[in-house]
Design a protein around this motif. Structure first.
Motif, PDB file in Angstrom:
ATOM      1  N   HIS A 233      -2.169  55.702 -45.603  1.00 28.24           N
ATOM      2  CA  HIS A 233      -0.848  56.185 -45.199  1.00 28.24           C
ATOM      3  C   HIS A 233       0.064  56.284 -46.415  1.00 28.24           C
ATOM      4  CE1 HIS A 233       3.213  55.572 -42.994  1.00 28.24           C
ATOM      5  NE2 HIS A 233       2.865  56.837 -42.949  1.00 28.24           N
TER       6      HIS A 233
ATOM      7  N   LYS B  42      -2.735  60.050 -43.717  1.00 21.75           N
ATOM      8  CA  LYS B  42      -1.539  60.153 -42.886  1.00 21.75           C
ATOM      9  C   LYS B  42      -0.327  60.179 -43.805  1.00 21.75           C
ATOM     10  CE  LYS B  42       1.131  57.995 -39.181  1.00 21.75           C
ATOM     11  NZ  LYS B  42       1.276  56.862 -38.244  1.00 21.75           N
TER      12      LYS B  42
ATOM     13  N   THR C   8       4.028  60.463 -44.001  1.00 21.82           N
ATOM     14  CA  THR C   8       5.328  60.407 -43.332  1.00 21.82           C
ATOM     15  C   THR C   8       6.415  60.725 -44.351  1.00 21.82           C
ATOM     16  OG1 THR C   8       4.580  58.703 -41.783  1.00 21.82           O
ATOM     17  CG2 THR C   8       6.959  58.979 -42.035  1.00 21.82           C
TER      18      THR C   8
ATOM     19  N   GLU D  62      14.880  67.381 -37.288  1.00 19.35           N
ATOM     20  CA  GLU D  62      13.432  67.433 -37.538  1.00 19.35           C
ATOM     21  C   GLU D  62      12.874  68.805 -37.183  1.00 19.35           C
ATOM     22  OE1 GLU D  62       9.221  65.412 -36.056  1.00 19.35           O
ATOM     23  OE2 GLU D  62      11.108  64.372 -35.663  1.00 19.35           O
TER      24      GLU D  62
ATOM     25  N   ARG E 140      10.979  71.237 -39.852  1.00 18.20           N
ATOM     26  CA  ARG E 140       9.600  71.692 -39.620  1.00 18.20           C
ATOM     27  C   ARG E 140       9.497  73.214 -39.611  1.00 18.20           C
ATOM     28  NH1 ARG E 140       5.942  68.009 -38.730  1.00 18.20           N
ATOM     29  NH2 ARG E 140       6.529  65.933 -37.994  1.00 18.20           N
TER      30      ARG E 140
ATOM     31  N   SER F 130       1.223  68.755 -40.427  1.00 21.04           N
ATOM     32  CA  SER F 130       0.882  67.668 -39.512  1.00 21.04           C
ATOM     33  C   SER F 130       1.459  66.321 -39.924  1.00 21.04           C
ATOM     34  CB  SER F 130      -0.643  67.550 -39.412  1.00 21.04           C
ATOM     35  OG  SER F 130      -1.214  67.352 -40.703  1.00 21.04           O
TER      36      SER F 130
ATOM     37  N   ASP G 276       4.350  63.306 -40.350  1.00 21.63           N
ATOM     38  CA  ASP G 276       5.433  62.770 -39.525  1.00 21.63           C
ATOM     39  C   ASP G 276       6.748  62.846 -40.286  1.00 21.63           C
ATOM     40  OD1 ASP G 276       3.647  62.130 -37.496  1.00 21.63           O
ATOM     41  OD2 ASP G 276       3.279  60.120 -38.295  1.00 21.63           O
TER      42      ASP G 276
ATOM     43  N   CYS H 250      10.501  60.743 -40.245  1.00 22.56           N
ATOM     44  CA  CYS H 250      11.404  59.748 -39.663  1.00 22.56           C
ATOM     45  C   CYS H 250      12.652  59.645 -40.535  1.00 22.56           C
ATOM     46  CB  CYS H 250      10.720  58.395 -39.468  1.00 22.56           C
ATOM     47  SG  CYS H 250      10.408  57.474 -40.969  1.00 22.56           S
TER      48      CYS H 250
END
Length: 463
Positions: free
Chosen positions: A6, A39, A41, A69, A73, A85, A87, A89
């Protein structure tokens, strides 16, 4: 099935503010997530409505993080054609009018759950840690990589009592980066030296500029003159963004550059002063409002003039090269990356500026090669980042000190105690000055505040 590594990318700004620390980390997140091997973020600031109104252009504001957001995107997916893909936050932030930048509120390490705290990328690590009051980044994450975007010392030197402030800021930057980062990537040698740092340009250009460059390359095969306009410059219209250097060069060499026409594009606090200065020259200098560099109005310009030395790696220079233009820039350490391109011409002084400018206006740009286009791309930039960060060499667990190596163990232990003491001093000091989120931001972000005084917060767990 092994758990995916991550990577959490923390940055100091977000779209729709079109600043480098909003745009480049967004592209980095998209391209790091592209192959699905990890992953990713992206952690960005959430501003109060009043700060949004002050910072974001064209009266754009958001009522919730979800709205913003969606905007972010859509913007990146339109420009990359990737599924994006990763994330997103948010952490609570506040715009500082005196510093003209966004400051984090509270302990933003809590944006990422402990069980996912593998790798943190701090875009502008000094900026993100000046007022950090919370968990130690190097304890929360097993690897913390800082990416230095901004030559803060150069900007500070231009202010009143700037040299004294720059001396102090240099020490503070060195101190906080040493405490909180395992490794630092400096985009160019124009940034200050920092502990455990290397120089590598890990930025690419928006793919749409490469598409324009490809179109121009095809046009050059069919026509003798694919570029029908002369010279231009685009940038935020403040003196420190190259306008002072450019207008001084044009003023000092008006006779040698007789007949030269230059179009300036930009919007900023110094627009009126720059327009007045341009009118005093005998050369034809047209001052225009700022607009997107990919706008069709720029496609046919042949020469991009950029004498600025305050940038670390100038985004508009990279964009101009990607569009197939001749770029004239200062022979300066911030432009080292660009010297590899056939269409990059550098100057050392006024005399050589006149020579390269006059020559460029009589020539056609060399068609971009495939290797040059790749080098400017975000695919190449992502590969450079992974190599510079040594992400493929990260141990599975945090390193431990071997008892058998007593001398090395003692040395490392002393260094660790020294760093611990330094981090404690910073923690105590920031308790006095670290800003905290207001109740409205807490509600909008769905946070639980464990210590309102110091801004410690945790994410609410969905029931």
């Amino acid at each position: 099935m092994n758990k995916k590594e991550h990577i959490a990318i923390f940055t100091t700004a977000s779209l729709p503010w079109m600043t480098g620390t909003a745009v480049n980390p967004l592209f980095r997140a998209a391209y790091l997530a592209k192959d699905g091997c990890r992953k990713v973020t992206l952690v960005i600031p959430w501003l109060s409505k009043s700060d949004q109104e002050h910072v974001y252009p064209n009266d754009i504001t958001f009522n919730s993080p979800k709205e913003q957001e969606k905007y972010v995107r859509e913007w990146i997916e339109q420009r990359t054609e990737l599924s994006c893909s990763f994330d997103i936050c948010f952490y609570p932030g506040k715009f500082s009018r005196s510093k003209r930048s966004i400051l984090a509120l509270g302990d933003i390490t809590e944006s990422i759950p402990d069980e996912e705290s593998d790798i943190a990328v701090l875009e502008e690590p000094e900026h993100l840690t000046w007022y950090h009051h919370g968990k130690r980044w190097k304890i929360k994450f097993r690897l913390v990589i800082g990416i230095v975007h901004t030559n803060y010392l150069e900007y500070v030197k231009r202010e009143k009592n700037g040299r004294a402030y720059a001396f102090l800021l240099k020490y503070i930057n060195n101190w906080v980066v040493d405490i909180y980062c395992h490794k630092v990537i400096r985009l160019s040698g124009a940034t200050q030296e920092l502990p455990r740092s290397i120089i590598c340009n890990v930025h690419g250009v928006n793919p749409k500029f490469l598409e324009i460059g490809m179109q121009k390359k095809e046009q050059q095969k069919l026509e003798s003159q694919a570029f029908t306009k002369g010279a231009y410059y685009i940038g935020k219209m403040v003196w420190s963004k190259g306008y002072k250097e450019l207008l001084n060069l044009l003023q000092d060499h008006q006779n040698e550059l007789d007949g030269l026409e230059v179009d300036l594009f930009g919007t900023g606090e110094d627009s009126d002063q720059i327009q007045d200065a341009a009118k005093e020259l005998s050369l034809t200098i047209r001052v225009n409002p700022g607009r997107d560099h990919a706008d069709p109005i720029f496609h046919d310009y042949k020469v991009f003039l950029n004498p600025s030395t305050t940038d670390v790696v100038c985004t508009t220079t990279a964009e101009a090269l990607a569009m197939g233009k001749i770029v004239i820039c200062a022979d300066h350490i911030s432009n080292e990356f660009f010297k590899q391109f056939a269409n990059c011409r550098t100057f050392k002084d006024g005399k050589s500026f006149v020579e390269v400018t006059r020559q460029a206006l009589t020539e056609q740009p060399a068609p971009l090669t495939d290797s040059e286009m790749h080098e400017l791309s975000w695919d190449a930039a992502t590969s450079r980042f992974l190599e510079a960060a040594e992400l493929n060499k990260i141990p599975d667990q945090k390193p431990t000190i071997s008892d058998s190596k007593s001398f090395m163990s003692s040395s490392l232990s002393f260094n660790k105690m020294s760093e611990d003491a330094s981090a404690f001093m910073h923690f105590v000091g920031t308790a006095l000055v670290s800003p905290v989120p207001d109740e409205q931001q807490i509600k909008e972000l769905g946070l639980n505040i464990t210590s309102k005084k110091h801004g410690f917060f945790t994410r609410k767990v969905a029931s």
